[in-house]
Design a protein around this motif. Sequence first.
Motif, PDB file in Angstrom:
ATOM      1  N   THR A  35       0.864  -1.172   0.000  1.00 50.05           N
ATOM      2  CA  THR A  35       0.000   0.000   0.000  1.00 50.05           C
ATOM      3  C   THR A  35       0.901   1.223   0.000  1.00 50.05           C
ATOM      4  OG1 THR A  35      -1.638  -1.202   1.282  1.00 50.05           O
ATOM      5  CG2 THR A  35      -1.850   1.187   1.233  1.00 50.05           C
ATOM      6  N   MET A  36       0.675   2.108  -0.971  1.00 51.52           N
ATOM      7  CA  MET A  36       1.516   3.306  -1.087  1.00 51.52           C
ATOM      8  C   MET A  36       0.757   4.394  -1.816  1.00 51.52           C
ATOM      9  SD  MET A  36       4.101   1.748  -3.938  1.00 51.52           S
ATOM     10  CE  MET A  36       4.238   0.227  -3.063  1.00 51.52           C
ATOM     11  N   ASN A  37       1.247   5.611  -1.686  1.00 52.03           N
ATOM     12  CA  ASN A  37       0.602   6.713  -2.402  1.00 52.03           C
ATOM     13  C   ASN A  37       1.075   6.735  -3.859  1.00 52.03           C
ATOM     14  OD1 ASN A  37       3.067   8.124  -2.534  1.00 52.03           O
ATOM     15  ND2 ASN A  37       2.671   9.141  -0.582  1.00 52.03           N
ATOM     16  N   ALA A  38       0.443   7.560  -4.674  1.00 52.20           N
ATOM     17  CA  ALA A  38       0.708   7.590  -6.112  1.00 52.20           C
ATOM     18  C   ALA A  38       2.137   8.007  -6.426  1.00 52.20           C
ATOM     19  CB  ALA A  38      -0.281   8.522  -6.803  1.00 52.20           C
ATOM     20  N   ARG A  39       2.682   8.929  -5.653  1.00 51.50           N
ATOM     21  CA  ARG A  39       4.041   9.403  -5.931  1.00 51.50           C
ATOM     22  C   ARG A  39       5.060   8.295  -5.716  1.00 51.50           C
ATOM     23  NH1 ARG A  39       7.305  14.378  -3.113  1.00 51.50           N
ATOM     24  NH2 ARG A  39       9.133  14.202  -4.434  1.00 51.50           N
ATOM     25  N   VAL A  40       4.941   7.569  -4.620  1.00 53.97           N
ATOM     26  CA  VAL A  40       5.866   6.465  -4.346  1.00 53.97           C
ATOM     27  C   VAL A  40       5.704   5.380  -5.407  1.00 53.97           C
ATOM     28  CG1 VAL A  40       6.441   4.636  -2.701  1.00 53.97           C
ATOM     29  CG2 VAL A  40       5.951   6.952  -1.874  1.00 53.97           C
ATOM     30  N   ARG A  41       4.457   5.084  -5.784  1.00 49.13           N
ATOM     31  CA  ARG A  41       4.197   4.074  -6.810  1.00 49.13           C
ATOM     32  C   ARG A  41       4.855   4.457  -8.143  1.00 49.13           C
ATOM     33  NH1 ARG A  41      -1.134   4.687  -7.795  1.00 49.13           N
ATOM     34  NH2 ARG A  41      -0.616   5.963  -9.590  1.00 49.13           N
ATOM     35  N   ARG A  42       4.712   5.716  -8.559  1.00 46.27           N
ATOM     36  CA  ARG A  42       5.319   6.169  -9.816  1.00 46.27           C
ATOM     37  C   ARG A  42       6.839   6.058  -9.774  1.00 46.27           C
ATOM     38  NH1 ARG A  42       1.227  10.164  -9.658  1.00 46.27           N
ATOM     39  NH2 ARG A  42       2.670  11.590  -8.636  1.00 46.27           N
ATOM     40  N   GLU A  43       7.448   6.490  -8.673  1.00 46.43           N
ATOM     41  CA  GLU A  43       8.903   6.428  -8.548  1.00 46.43           C
ATOM     42  C   GLU A  43       9.394   4.978  -8.511  1.00 46.43           C
ATOM     43  OE1 GLU A  43      11.162   8.898  -8.641  1.00 46.43           O
ATOM     44  OE2 GLU A  43       9.484  10.256  -9.070  1.00 46.43           O
ATOM     45  N   LEU A  44       8.686   4.135  -7.788  1.00 44.98           N
ATOM     46  CA  LEU A  44       9.076   2.731  -7.687  1.00 44.98           C
ATOM     47  C   LEU A  44       8.919   2.039  -9.043  1.00 44.98           C
ATOM     48  CD1 LEU A  44      10.047   0.512  -5.799  1.00 44.98           C
ATOM     49  CD2 LEU A  44       7.655   0.029  -5.255  1.00 44.98           C
ATOM     50  N   TRP A  45       7.815   2.274  -9.739  1.00 45.54           N
ATOM     51  CA  TRP A  45       7.610   1.654 -11.044  1.00 45.54           C
ATOM     52  C   TRP A  45       8.632   2.168 -12.069  1.00 45.54           C
ATOM     53  CZ3 TRP A  45       6.270  -2.543 -13.044  1.00 45.54           C
ATOM     54  CH2 TRP A  45       6.072  -2.658 -14.417  1.00 45.54           C
ATOM     55  N   GLU A  54      16.737  -8.257 -18.973  1.00 47.91           N
ATOM     56  CA  GLU A  54      16.153  -9.312 -19.812  1.00 47.91           C
ATOM     57  C   GLU A  54      14.840  -9.841 -19.231  1.00 47.91           C
ATOM     58  OE1 GLU A  54      17.372 -10.482 -22.806  1.00 47.91           O
ATOM     59  OE2 GLU A  54      18.761  -8.799 -22.642  1.00 47.91           O
ATOM     60  N   GLY A  55      14.491  -9.436 -18.035  1.00 50.59           N
ATOM     61  CA  GLY A  55      13.281  -9.917 -17.391  1.00 50.59           C
ATOM     62  C   GLY A  55      12.058  -9.122 -17.794  1.00 50.59           C
ATOM     63  N   ALA A  56      10.996  -9.278 -16.996  1.00 44.97           N
ATOM     64  CA  ALA A  56       9.743  -8.578 -17.270  1.00 44.97           C
ATOM     65  C   ALA A  56       9.037  -8.291 -15.954  1.00 44.97           C
ATOM     66  CB  ALA A  56       8.861  -9.422 -18.173  1.00 44.97           C
ATOM     67  N   ALA A  57       8.180  -7.266 -15.983  1.00 49.91           N
ATOM     68  CA  ALA A  57       7.419  -6.903 -14.795  1.00 49.91           C
ATOM     69  C   ALA A  57       6.063  -6.357 -15.221  1.00 49.91           C
ATOM     70  CB  ALA A  57       8.166  -5.859 -13.968  1.00 49.91           C
ATOM     71  N   VAL A  58       5.082  -6.541 -14.354  1.00 51.09           N
ATOM     72  CA  VAL A  58       3.744  -5.997 -14.587  1.00 51.09           C
ATOM     73  C   VAL A  58       3.261  -5.390 -13.275  1.00 51.09           C
ATOM     74  CG1 VAL A  58       2.590  -8.213 -14.145  1.00 51.09           C
ATOM     75  CG2 VAL A  58       1.439  -6.487 -15.488  1.00 51.09           C
ATOM     76  N   CYS A  59       2.622  -4.225 -13.375  1.00 54.92           N
ATOM     77  CA  CYS A  59       2.134  -3.505 -12.204  1.00 54.92           C
ATOM     78  C   CYS A  59       0.639  -3.254 -12.360  1.00 54.92           C
ATOM     79  CB  CYS A  59       2.883  -2.178 -12.064  1.00 54.92           C
ATOM     80  SG  CYS A  59       2.255  -1.112 -10.740  1.00 54.92           S
ATOM     81  N   LEU A  60      -0.117  -3.514 -11.311  1.00 62.06           N
ATOM     82  CA  LEU A  60      -1.550  -3.235 -11.287  1.00 62.06           C
ATOM     83  C   LEU A  60      -1.831  -2.317 -10.113  1.00 62.06           C
ATOM     84  CD1 LEU A  60      -1.309  -6.499 -12.131  1.00 62.06           C
ATOM     85  CD2 LEU A  60      -3.711  -6.031 -12.485  1.00 62.06           C
ATOM     86  N   HIS A  61      -2.579  -1.240 -10.371  1.00 64.63           N
ATOM     87  CA  HIS A  61      -2.965  -0.339  -9.287  1.00 64.63           C
ATOM     88  C   HIS A  61      -4.344   0.244  -9.584  1.00 64.63           C
ATOM     89  CE1 HIS A  61      -2.236   3.435 -11.500  1.00 64.63           C
ATOM     90  NE2 HIS A  61      -1.218   2.814 -12.036  1.00 64.63           N
ATOM     91  N   PRO A  62      -5.058   0.672  -8.543  1.00 63.42           N
ATOM     92  CA  PRO A  62      -6.401   1.224  -8.731  1.00 63.42           C
ATOM     93  C   PRO A  62      -6.368   2.515  -9.548  1.00 63.42           C
ATOM     94  CG  PRO A  62      -5.987   0.762  -6.415  1.00 63.42           C
ATOM     95  CD  PRO A  62      -4.695   0.588  -7.135  1.00 63.42           C
TER      96      PRO A  62
END
Length: 148
Positions: A35-45, A54-62
């Motif tokens: 659980t995090m705010n939008a700013r932390v989520r954007r910086e982390l993503w 060479e890997g992959a990642a997917v992020c889901l958020h409300p």
Amino acid sequence: MGSMVVIATTAVPDRVRGALSRWMTEPDAGLYVGTMNARVRRELWSAVSDSVGEGAAVCLHPADNEQGYVVLTAGERRRRVLDFDGLQLIQMMAPVEKKDAEWLPEAPEPPVEGWGEGDPGSESGSAPVLEETPFDDLPLEGPDPDRW
């Protein structure tokens, strides 16, 4: 107030896993929830998507949209996110590898012998003269009724 964020990773470097574990918990290998705010989520993503290698990642958020969430992806994946009239849909891509295409035989060149003078499609051209067809050994009558 923060909102729930889910990030799934595949074959990412250890530094990415370490960065994610500072802000999120890892209930299963490569799956991070927090659980995090939008700013932390954007910086982390941003940090994750820049470092997947060479890997992959997917992020889901409300999000405030019809589906109620947003899907973000980074790296090469077989699944692509498509925008379809504001809905995010997943498209599966077939893997195409060079080694898979090597076993395919080359298409044979069409026979040129047997055509008359001129273009085959023109009035002066004649039909091809084939010495042997693949159907020569087939019987001319219908199937044997006793056989079925």
